[in-house]
Enzyme design. Structure first.
Site, short mmCIF file in Angstrom:
data_model
loop_
_atom_site.label_atom_id
_atom_site.label_comp_id
_atom_site.label_asym_id
_atom_site.label_seq_id
_atom_site.Cartn_x
_atom_site.Cartn_y
_atom_site.Cartn_z
N ASP A 292 14.60 -22.12 -22.23
CA ASP A 292 15.13 -22.42 -21.01
C ASP A 292 16.22 -21.12 -20.31
O ASP A 292 17.18 -20.83 -21.49
CB ASP A 292 15.65 -23.63 -20.49
CG ASP A 292 15.84 -23.83 -19.14
OD1 ASP A 292 14.98 -23.99 -18.52
OD2 ASP A 292 17.01 -24.37 -18.73
N GLU A 339 11.55 -18.38 -20.51
CA GLU A 339 11.60 -19.01 -18.97
C GLU A 339 12.52 -17.77 -18.42
O GLU A 339 13.76 -17.78 -18.47
CB GLU A 339 12.36 -20.25 -19.06
CG GLU A 339 12.27 -20.97 -17.81
CD GLU A 339 13.48 -20.41 -16.83
OE1 GLU A 339 13.34 -19.64 -15.91
OE2 GLU A 339 14.67 -20.98 -17.22
N ASP A 395 10.90 -28.53 -12.49
CA ASP A 395 12.07 -28.25 -11.53
C ASP A 395 11.59 -27.97 -10.31
O ASP A 395 12.27 -28.05 -9.22
CB ASP A 395 13.17 -27.23 -11.95
CG ASP A 395 14.09 -27.33 -13.02
OD1 ASP A 395 14.41 -28.55 -13.18
OD2 ASP A 395 14.39 -26.64 -13.87
#
Length: 500
Positions: A292, A339, A395
């Site tokens: 992430d 990401e 998200d």
């Protein structure tokens, strides 16, 4: 990775008994369902123990597993719990939502009963697990036991002697909390045992697991408490700067995450040992890993620790390729998904390219002016083969919810791109899924909600909000043979079928 497809679904969102998705029979049934649907990958969210806000991205440990995911049914089969005890507990009445308060009160009580009946100290497998994982488990189990002793408050509020890890305090609490520490170790043992069993089953069925690790650890974590030298903390082990991201179209004040930032110079001087240990461990748990906020390795956003918003933050340089070169030296070639979303600079693009890791392409961003990235990067005709395509992530809004939230001009832009002015809104999700499925991206990951056409009431997370996230769950009736057949047809049509 060959040309393939997968589904994004958090473990907590699985249908199962006792209030939350876990490593129970339902997880194995979901693996079977994925195979029927022609999928090659199951992408999950971080599996760490969660605290305030229930976010898997703010965990008490980067190494430990969430005790909520331990299957109570397996403990019943072992004989350390009874079905009557599990049925009697209150986990909440809504099978489509997690009630974390009730889960916290009920599950830990049952897990403690299981521990007390287990005679785990006499279990050779348990003793071996504790010994092999002592390099993180020792600090974590003490951290959680002391945290419980202090009423659950963050470690920064503990007494000075244990907050700063004075040796006499460490010895005292290890003696005083012996059985609490062993209870924590028992839960980690059961978590690891059950997870590795599920992973082996998935792999046997031709399903590979994509894990997820946040770039940062939580301030209130065993990692920060036990290794303050890794982070930008002062002499009292309080942060001098914290992580977040700058203002953008989704938030006028940016996002203030509050995670401590790394002392990258220290990591460099130690050969990135902590990072190598972290990555080595997660590749035991998963077949591939999404990292992430990958752009933070190029540049990270530093916000003063006393700031109320992210507005006053600024960019600092990260370790760049040096960390990943070291990873390759120590671990060999590993499958990583970078990401790389949000505001992407040329230097971020260069880092992703040099790493060789596939970046992420999110279709929603191609038509949404709120995103701070370049829309052209997310148009499917521009996807490179070395990328992973998503309709949206955990998200984002669901496709159906997103379509309702964007402007009429943005909807028209999307229809023009599809060359489709007539398909009813109800069926447009299938058109968008097919759009990225036929792209060059070697892997397509679709959130299960988008296949089901669900709205934002089924969204996993809305960033910068607390108390409404991480709750949505499937019910047993949702995973039908019909849905699996429809998905199978799509992946077969676009050459992404799992024939294994």
């Amino acid at each position: 990775m060959k040309r393939s497809a997968g589904i994004l679904l958090p473990v907590a969102s699985l249908p199962s008994k006792y209030g939350i998705g876990c490593f129970s029979k339902s997880a194995y049934e979901f693996v079977d369902w994925l195979r029927e649907a022609g999928q090659s990958f199951w992408q999950i969210l971080p599996l760490g123990p969660t605290g305030y806000g229930d976010s898997p991205y703010q965990s008490f440990s980067t190494f430990a597993g969430n005790p909520y995911f331990i299957s109570l049914e397996e403990l019943v089969e072992e004989g350390v719990l009874t079905e009557e005890e599990c049925e009697k507990a209150d986990f909440g009445a809504d099978p489509s939502s997690v009630d974390y308060e009730k889960i916290y009160k009920s599950r830990y009580g049952l897990l403690r009963k299981a521990y007390e009946r287990s005679n785990v100290s006499e279990n050779e497998s348990y003793r071996r697990f504790v010994e092999e994982n002592s390099w993180w488990l020792s600090d974590y189990s003490l951290f959680m036991a002391v945290k419980d002793r202090f009423g659950g408050i963050p470690w920064t509020g503990w007494s000075e002697d244990i907050r700063l890890r004075w040796s006499n305090a460490m010895d005292y609490y290890r003696r005083e909390l012996y059985f609490e520490i062993e209870f924590q170790q028992y839960m980690q043992y059961k978590f690891y045992e059950q997870w590795m069993k599920l992973k082996a089953y998935a792999n046997e069925k031709g399903i590979r697991l994509i894990g997820d690790i946040p770039i940062y650890v939580a301030m209130d974590s065993a990692d920060t408490w036990s290794h303050p030298e890794l982070f930008q903390l002062d002499q009292d082990n309080r942060p001098t700067a914290v992580a977040g991201c700058p203002p953008d179209g989704f938030s006028a004040t940016g996002q203030l995450w509050g995670n401590p930032l790394y002392r990258w110079e220290y990591h460099k001087n130690t050969g990135y040992d902590w990072w190598i240990s972290r990555l080595s461990y997660v590749f035991r748990l998963y077949d591939a890993v999404r990292i992430d906020h990958f752009r933070g390795f190029d540049e990270y956003f530093s916000i003063p620790a006393d700031a109320k918003t992210a507005v006053s933050g600024h960019w600092e340089k990260g370790p760049g390729m040096e960390l990943f070169q070291r990873m390759k030296e120590c671990l060999g070639e590993k499958e990583v998904i970078a990401e790389d979303l949000g505001y992407v600079t040329d230097s971020v693009r260069q880092l992703v390219n040099e790493s060789g890791f596939p970046g992420m392409k999110v279709l929603e961003f191609a038509f949404d002016s709120r995103d701070s990235g370049c829309a052209n990067d997310y148009l499917p005709h521009n996807y490179t083969e070395n990328s992973v395509a998503y309709t949206g992530t955990h998200d984002n809004e669901t496709l159906a919810g997103w379509w309702k939230s964007i402007t009429q001009e943005e909807r028209q832009l999307a229809r023009d791109y599809l060359c489709d002015q007539t398909t009813p809104q109800k069926y447009l999700g299938q058109s968008f899924i097919s759009l990225i499925m036929r792209s060059r991206a070697k892997l397509c990951i679709i959130p299960i909600q988008d296949y089901m056409g669900l709205g934002n009431e089924c969204r996993i997370n809305c960033p910068s909000t607390v108390g409404i996230n991480w709750k949505w769950r499937l019910t047993r009736a949702d995973l039908t043979e019909e849905l699996a057949g429809q998905i199978r047809e799509i992946v077969l049509r676009y050459g992404r079928m799992n024939w294994g």
